[in-house]
Write a protein that holds these residues in place. Sequence first.
Motif, PDB file in Angstrom:
ATOM      1  N   PRO A  92       0.825  -1.216   0.000  1.00  0.00           N
ATOM      2  CA  PRO A  92       0.000   0.000   0.000  1.00  0.00           C
ATOM      3  C   PRO A  92       0.855   1.260   0.000  1.00  0.00           C
ATOM      4  CG  PRO A  92      -0.773  -1.576   1.644  1.00  0.00           C
ATOM      5  CD  PRO A  92       0.565  -2.081   1.166  1.00  0.00           C
ATOM      6  N   SER A  93       0.270   2.349  -0.423  1.00  0.00           N
ATOM      7  CA  SER A  93       0.985   3.621  -0.451  1.00  0.00           C
ATOM      8  C   SER A  93       1.168   4.146   0.969  1.00  0.00           C
ATOM      9  CB  SER A  93       0.211   4.647  -1.279  1.00  0.00           C
ATOM     10  OG  SER A  93       0.765   5.939  -1.107  1.00  0.00           O
ATOM     11  N   PRO A  96      -3.227 -13.235   5.115  1.00  0.00           N
ATOM     12  CA  PRO A  96      -4.219 -14.297   4.930  1.00  0.00           C
ATOM     13  C   PRO A  96      -5.031 -14.577   6.183  1.00  0.00           C
ATOM     14  CG  PRO A  96      -2.016 -15.235   5.139  1.00  0.00           C
ATOM     15  CD  PRO A  96      -1.844 -13.749   5.062  1.00  0.00           C
ATOM     16  N   SER A  97      -4.576 -14.074   7.340  1.00  0.00           N
ATOM     17  CA  SER A  97      -5.273 -14.338   8.597  1.00  0.00           C
ATOM     18  C   SER A  97      -6.025 -13.124   9.124  1.00  0.00           C
ATOM     19  CB  SER A  97      -4.272 -14.812   9.663  1.00  0.00           C
ATOM     20  OG  SER A  97      -3.537 -15.935   9.219  1.00  0.00           O
ATOM     21  N   ALA A  98      -6.204 -12.099   8.295  1.00  0.00           N
ATOM     22  CA  ALA A  98      -6.840 -10.861   8.755  1.00  0.00           C
ATOM     23  C   ALA A  98      -8.283 -11.103   9.178  1.00  0.00           C
ATOM     24  CB  ALA A  98      -6.783  -9.816   7.655  1.00  0.00           C
ATOM     25  N   ARG A  99      -8.676 -10.461  10.302  1.00  0.00           N
ATOM     26  CA  ARG A  99     -10.038 -10.556  10.815  1.00  0.00           C
ATOM     27  C   ARG A  99     -10.532  -9.159  11.175  1.00  0.00           C
ATOM     28  NH1 ARG A  99      -8.846 -15.438  15.180  1.00  0.00           N
ATOM     29  NH2 ARG A  99      -7.246 -16.492  13.914  1.00  0.00           N
ATOM     30  N   ARG A 139      -1.521  -2.341   9.459  1.00  0.00           N
ATOM     31  CA  ARG A 139      -1.191  -1.942   8.093  1.00  0.00           C
ATOM     32  C   ARG A 139      -0.949  -3.129   7.173  1.00  0.00           C
ATOM     33  NH1 ARG A 139       2.228   3.717   8.667  1.00  0.00           N
ATOM     34  NH2 ARG A 139       0.625   4.732   9.921  1.00  0.00           N
ATOM     35  N   PHE A 140      -0.742  -4.291   7.748  1.00  0.00           N
ATOM     36  CA  PHE A 140      -0.506  -5.481   6.938  1.00  0.00           C
ATOM     37  C   PHE A 140      -1.804  -6.228   6.618  1.00  0.00           C
ATOM     38  CE2 PHE A 140       1.049  -9.999   6.558  1.00  0.00           C
ATOM     39  CZ  PHE A 140       1.732  -9.813   5.371  1.00  0.00           C
ATOM     40  N   ARG A 141      -2.921  -5.789   7.148  1.00  0.00           N
ATOM     41  CA  ARG A 141      -4.147  -6.583   7.048  1.00  0.00           C
ATOM     42  C   ARG A 141      -4.629  -6.781   5.616  1.00  0.00           C
ATOM     43  NH1 ARG A 141      -8.675  -3.584   6.161  1.00  0.00           N
ATOM     44  NH2 ARG A 141      -8.543  -1.325   6.484  1.00  0.00           N
ATOM     45  N   PRO A 154      -1.979   4.661   4.130  1.00  0.00           N
ATOM     46  CA  PRO A 154      -1.859   3.291   4.643  1.00  0.00           C
ATOM     47  C   PRO A 154      -3.205   2.781   5.140  1.00  0.00           C
ATOM     48  CG  PRO A 154      -1.001   4.864   6.235  1.00  0.00           C
ATOM     49  CD  PRO A 154      -1.295   5.644   4.993  1.00  0.00           C
ATOM     50  N   PRO A 155      -3.390   1.469   5.154  1.00  0.00           N
ATOM     51  CA  PRO A 155      -4.646   0.903   5.665  1.00  0.00           C
ATOM     52  C   PRO A 155      -4.854   1.280   7.133  1.00  0.00           C
ATOM     53  CG  PRO A 155      -3.363  -0.756   4.493  1.00  0.00           C
ATOM     54  CD  PRO A 155      -2.476   0.425   4.660  1.00  0.00           C
TER      55      PRO A 155
END
Length: 336
Positions: free
Chosen positions: A288-289, A304-307, A298-300, A293-294
């Motif tokens: 991401p920019s 693969p395990s984001a909730r 920030r890695f969500r 950022p999210p």
Amino acid sequence: MSPSTEATPPLLRATALTRHFPITEGVLFRRRTGAVRAVDGVDLTVRRGETLGIVGESGCGKSTLASLLMALDRPTSGTVTIDRQDLFTLPAGELRKVRRRVQMVLQDPYTSLDPRMTAGQIVGEPFVIHPDVVPRADRRSRVAALLTTVGLDPSHSDRYPHQFSGGQRQRLGIARALALGPELLLCDEPVSALDVSVQAQVLNLLRDLRRDLRLACVFISHDLAVVQHLCDRIAVMYLGKIVETGTREQIYTTPRHPYTRALLAAAPVPDPRRRPAADEHLLEGDLPSPASPPSGCRFRTRCPSAREQCLVEPELRVREGGEHPTACHFPLARPV
């Protein structure tokens, strides 16, 4: 790292370090429309005699962090201290004295050396800037000793940078950094511009210098194999934040953050028996920019395990079942 090293107070400490670069629009009347969050709340310490590795993808803020640690750039907020001296509140004269204790080895040996200066002039330049360090009569012999220390022939001190190979140029940069007798070396991707065979020589030189001169070191790299070879502790950086930190053994054998495990899975492994499965732990999507950022973790957006809980930003701390800090609500429980 030895227990005695762990017991010593930090030589360098960064606290809540932030650097945002404003984004503006307009020609005659410029207005701020946002900011690039290059470094966004970083805490780290470096103790005497240890090497801290900082790893992450290109664009995660590593080089900006290096500039802040050297006080080459001023932070938006936060502090950097050397033995409790805040670099950003010191008068210019005092800051110059403190900078003798912290020197930098730059990334590209082809652009970091002045092509109009000889090797002897390059290595001896710190003595011109700080004339009280070495008497003028002793500077030539001191330069020769520094060239010998980094494995160069003192008789070549009259040569210009273009007459040296890439590895030899980086050795010149290291000799220049050692001239003032620093306590800490800050190495920003010092071998990334070199051939693989030359990289090993420079890395071995840095390792030997650290041991012989009892130097502390901050080693910034995107190459996990290089960091594993040289560093005692490792901090993993993603989009301006430290997401995991621990000893070399903790990071490489029991990574707790999904991003750390993805970096390890992407690193080349010569032994086919130790390679991860083709579809295991690999990063998906684009970085991401840093300008937007999210929210939350920030890695969500790539995890693969984001909730749903990942919409809340996780704190960097030791989690249940782990021994080292990680910024993840659902840290990994098993080794790679």
